[in-house]
Design a protein around this motif. Structure first.
Motif, PDB file in Angstrom:
ATOM      1  N   ILE A   1       3.078  -8.815  -6.430  1.00  0.00           N
ATOM      2  CA  ILE A   1       3.731  -9.357  -5.164  1.00  0.00           C
ATOM      3  C   ILE A   1       2.366  -9.609  -4.245  1.00  0.00           C
ATOM      4  CG2 ILE A   1       5.946  -8.209  -5.235  1.00  0.00           C
ATOM      5  CD1 ILE A   1       4.429  -6.048  -3.321  1.00  0.00           C
ATOM      6  N   ALA A   2       1.212  -9.640  -4.629  1.00  0.00           N
ATOM      7  CA  ALA A   2       0.053 -10.046  -3.845  1.00  0.00           C
ATOM      8  C   ALA A   2       0.057 -11.207  -3.686  1.00  0.00           C
ATOM      9  CB  ALA A   2      -1.246  -9.540  -4.663  1.00  0.00           C
ATOM     10  N   PRO A   3      -0.362 -11.971  -2.342  1.00  0.00           N
ATOM     11  CA  PRO A   3      -1.160 -11.031  -1.161  1.00  0.00           C
ATOM     12  C   PRO A   3      -0.077 -10.073  -0.760  1.00  0.00           C
ATOM     13  CG  PRO A   3      -0.930 -13.389  -0.854  1.00  0.00           C
ATOM     14  CD  PRO A   3      -0.423 -13.270  -2.355  1.00  0.00           C
ATOM     15  N   LEU A   4      -0.817  -9.015  -0.135  1.00  0.00           N
ATOM     16  CA  LEU A   4       0.037  -7.685   0.233  1.00  0.00           C
ATOM     17  C   LEU A   4       0.130  -7.863   1.814  1.00  0.00           C
ATOM     18  CD1 LEU A   4      -1.519  -5.058  -1.799  1.00  0.00           C
ATOM     19  CD2 LEU A   4       0.553  -6.507  -2.592  1.00  0.00           C
ATOM     20  N   SER A   5       1.475  -7.933   2.400  1.00  0.00           N
ATOM     21  CA  SER A   5       1.748  -7.528   3.679  1.00  0.00           C
ATOM     22  C   SER A   5       1.596  -6.212   4.015  1.00  0.00           C
ATOM     23  CB  SER A   5       2.975  -8.060   3.947  1.00  0.00           C
ATOM     24  OG  SER A   5       4.019  -7.148   3.511  1.00  0.00           O
ATOM     25  N   ASP A   6       1.338  -5.831   5.365  1.00  0.00           N
ATOM     26  CA  ASP A   6       1.411  -4.459   5.638  1.00  0.00           C
ATOM     27  C   ASP A   6       2.755  -3.584   5.051  1.00  0.00           C
ATOM     28  OD1 ASP A   6      -0.926  -4.706   7.032  1.00  0.00           O
ATOM     29  OD2 ASP A   6      -0.025  -4.785   9.095  1.00  0.00           O
ATOM     30  N   LYS A   7       3.814  -4.395   5.218  1.00  0.00           N
ATOM     31  CA  LYS A   7       5.166  -3.903   4.706  1.00  0.00           C
ATOM     32  C   LYS A   7       4.920  -3.431   3.400  1.00  0.00           C
ATOM     33  CE  LYS A   7       9.592  -3.326   5.031  1.00  0.00           C
ATOM     34  NZ  LYS A   7       9.760  -2.531   3.735  1.00  0.00           N
ATOM     35  N   ASP A   8       4.414  -4.317   2.578  1.00  0.00           N
ATOM     36  CA  ASP A   8       4.276  -4.278   1.059  1.00  0.00           C
ATOM     37  C   ASP A   8       3.669  -3.104   0.970  1.00  0.00           C
ATOM     38  OD1 ASP A   8       5.561  -6.682   0.495  1.00  0.00           O
ATOM     39  OD2 ASP A   8       3.789  -7.737   0.543  1.00  0.00           O
ATOM     40  N   ILE A   9       2.196  -2.920   1.672  1.00  0.00           N
ATOM     41  CA  ILE A   9       1.471  -1.513   1.366  1.00  0.00           C
ATOM     42  C   ILE A   9       2.251  -0.469   1.530  1.00  0.00           C
ATOM     43  CG2 ILE A   9      -0.587  -0.616   2.126  1.00  0.00           C
ATOM     44  CD1 ILE A   9      -1.896  -3.426   2.145  1.00  0.00           C
ATOM     45  N   ALA A  10       2.804  -0.382   2.855  1.00  0.00           N
ATOM     46  CA  ALA A  10       3.643   0.859   3.138  1.00  0.00           C
ATOM     47  C   ALA A  10       4.735   1.125   2.115  1.00  0.00           C
ATOM     48  CB  ALA A  10       4.468   0.511   4.596  1.00  0.00           C
ATOM     49  N   ASP A  11       5.415   0.036   1.697  1.00  0.00           N
ATOM     50  CA  ASP A  11       6.501   0.427   0.576  1.00  0.00           C
ATOM     51  C   ASP A  11       6.029   0.908  -0.518  1.00  0.00           C
ATOM     52  OD1 ASP A  11       8.205  -0.650   2.503  1.00  0.00           O
ATOM     53  OD2 ASP A  11       8.636  -2.386   1.674  1.00  0.00           O
ATOM     54  N   ILE A  12       4.667   0.179  -1.156  1.00  0.00           N
ATOM     55  CA  ILE A  12       4.004   0.860  -2.294  1.00  0.00           C
ATOM     56  C   ILE A  12       3.596   2.417  -2.174  1.00  0.00           C
ATOM     57  CG2 ILE A  12       2.062   0.428  -3.615  1.00  0.00           C
ATOM     58  CD1 ILE A  12       2.233  -2.631  -3.037  1.00  0.00           C
TER      59      ILE A  12
END
Lengths: 226, 365
Positions: B232-243
């Protein structure tokens, strides 16, 4: 003033008890071990004290080799002696391998002290014909060290001397000796005469820690909308 | 009844330079007179992990000053001490050397016994200092360097029930953080991000689930995190939090399953002997509140008492090393010789079968 000096910066694990008032070595112990200084240092110190007939409480000055040399070996010595200095409330001085080695060379001509630093380099310091330091210790290529010795008209002394003499412009240089470590008594004499610095001795590495900041590991981030 | 002792403890096995003075009273209780930890976080931050040579350089320039301060804070002089204790392993050899040599010097000059302490034993016995625990109990050690389940039967009597077969748990946190571009140290950053994330978004594995043995594994999870994030990269802040939330969720699920098996085994052996058998947690990862909550909950379910020493005593410190020395001394175990060697590898349970790597320096884990 009873002085204890040690050197764990290279192959040797060495200790010397020296009486400055009488310029006399009272005891010494030297083991050629290559590695394992952390294990052998205190037995070696114990042997030197025993031979001198003195105890830790009799010591009035401590001296330690700060290198350059094996990073680990130097830290064995420096941490042990800083610990002793704390326990005995005793002044401590750091002595470089160069300062000790120059005492082993006759005065009368400039000398470049050269230590094999591996990785195609040597650690060097230049001394004048009176045995006084003429520059700061440095890590140099063999060729640069040869050029420095040429320009100063210096003889070569230390474990790296043959490496420098073997370079293209080093053929005319005279090797005065190629010992790996100074006589431990030279460290002791130096320790007895050198005034303690304001801060405790630190290892002289002459080379940065082998580490690179990590980059490019992280996945790309979304650029926030403007 | 034994007499009171006052011990100096030195810890330099990783990136904390630490010294402490601990008193052990005749009744077996302990008291921390001083406890100083200097963390080298800043020195290592740029490298995204602990650099052994940088750590060793920092230890040698700081330790004597820290020891002096620890003695001063405790209001004791070297002559008042009954013994000197220092971590002799396992850990980064450059740092171990600095701590052990300093301890040898203090012991030699002061004619005091020297205790060369196993770092893991320090963690294992801390709960007796803080909570006065009786043997036996279970210890879960989760840090950047270790992930072990240890049965603590007595001083010097340890049985390793489980260990990681690949990465340490703290390492998995740090590597996940690094992958996501979060600052070092990664553990707290991952926890912070996870708090705002959706733990159900990514379906991550719980390694070794269902296996009877009591070991741990985290490298498969680490790889799964990488693959999920790369997709799913590039990562959003939301992506990072979910990961982070999904990763932490997989970790707690794994611990629940893996640790639960050890609790069952302990209950099977000692069930009749104690009403509330203790599970002690130690190591830097014990700071993670989600992990704490999950272990606490698990203990509640199985009738175990959850014991978590104060955080500064869960992470590396000198007090636990001093205490381990005091416990050894109180049992009449003599000090070590001044030629004792530091050991980068030193399993607490010397009889345990090596799980990964076994060279001349001993078992890796």
């Amino acid at each position: 003033m009873i002085t204890l000096a040690i050197d764990t910066s290279a192959r040797l694990c060495a200790a010397c008890v020296y009486d400055a008032a009488n310029s006399a070595v009272l005891g010494r112990a030297v083991e050629d071990i290559g590695r394992g200084h952390a294990e052998r240092l205190f037995p070696v110190i114990g042997a030197a004290l025993h031979e001198a007939g003195v105890s830790y409480r009799d010591l009035r000055r401590l001296g330690v080799s700060v290198g350059p040399g094996s990073f680990t070996g130097v830290r064995v010595g420096v941490s042990a002696m800083r610990g002793l200095a704390l326990a005995l409330s005793c002044p401590i001085v750091g002595i470089t391998a160069f300062e000790a080695l120059i005492l082993d060379v006759p005065k009368g001509r400039p000398v470049l002290i050269i230590q094999d630093a591996r990785r195609g380099e040597v650690f060097v310091q230049l001394f004048d014909d009176e045995g006084r330091a003429a520059n700061a210790p440095a890590a140099l290529s063999f060729e640069a060290a040869a050029a420095l010795a040429q320009s100063a008209g210096a003889g070569l002394y230390g474990s790296g001397a043959p490496l420098v003499a073997d370079t293209a412009n080093g053929a005319d240089l005279e090797i005065l000796g190629d010992v790996a470590a100074a006589d431990i008594a030279s460290y002791a004499r130096c320790a007895a005469s050198k005034p303690p610095a304001g801060e405790a001795p630190k290892p002289l590495y002459l080379r940065a820690a082998d580490a690179k900041p990590q980059a490019g590991f992280a996945l790309p981030r979304k650029v926030p909308a403007p | 009844m034994d007499t009171a002792t006052c011990i100096l403890g030195i810890e330099t096995s990783c990136d904390e330079t630490a010294a402490a003075v601990v008193r052990r009273h005749g009744d077996g209780s302990g008291e921390i007179l001083s406890d100083i930890v200097f963390s080298q976080l800043d020195e290592h931050a740029a490298y995204g992990g602990v650099v052994p040579e940088i750590a060793a350089r920092a230890h040698v320039e700081r330790l004597d000053g820290l020891v002096e301060k620890a003695l001063g804070d405790a209001g004791v002089e070297l002559g008042d001490l009954d013994a000197i204790a220092a971590t002799a392993g396992p850990g980064l050899i450059g740092g171990l050397i600095v701590g052990l040599m300093t301890a040898k010097a203090l012991a030699a000059a002061g004619a005091k016994p020297l205790y060369a302490i196993n770092h893991l034993e320090g963690h294992a016995l801390t709960a007796r200092l803080t909570d006065g625990l009786e043997f036996p109990y279970l210890l879960l050690l989760v840090s950047g360097g270790h992930t072990q389940m240890i049965l603590v039967r007595g001083v010097g009597d340890y049985q390793r029930w489980g260990t990681t077969i690949d990465d340490a748990l703290g390492e998995a946190f740090d590597k996940t953080a690094k992958l996501l571009g979060l600052p070092y140290p990664g553990g707290p950053e991952v926890e912070r991000a996870a708090a705002r994330g959706d733990a159900t978004r990514f379906d991550l594995p719980t390694p070794l689930r269902g296996e009877k043995r009591l070991d741990f594994s985290f490298s498969g999870l680490k790889t799964a995190v990488r693959q999920a994030a790369q997709e799913i990269a590039p990562l959003s802040d939301k992506d990072i939090a979910d990961i982070c939330a999904s990763f932490q969720g997989a970790i707690t699920a794994t611990l629940r399953e893996r640790v639960g098996r050890s609790l069952d085994r302990f209950a099977g052996i000692y069930g009749g002997e104690r009403a509330d058998p203790p599970l002690v947690v130690a190591g830097g990862v014990a700071a993670n509140s989600a992990i704490r909550a999950c272990l606490k909950d698990l203990c509640g379910e199985r009738g175990f008492r959850f014991v978590a020493p104060p955080l500064q005593l869960c992470t590396d410190n000198g007090a636990m090393i001093a205490w381990a020395g005091a416990e050894r001394m109180a049992r009449g175990i003599g000090g070590d010789r001044l030629d004792v060697a530091p050991r980068s590898r030193w399993p607490l349970d010397e009889n345990a079968v090596a799980r990964v790597g076994h060279g001349k320096r001993g078992a890796k884990a």
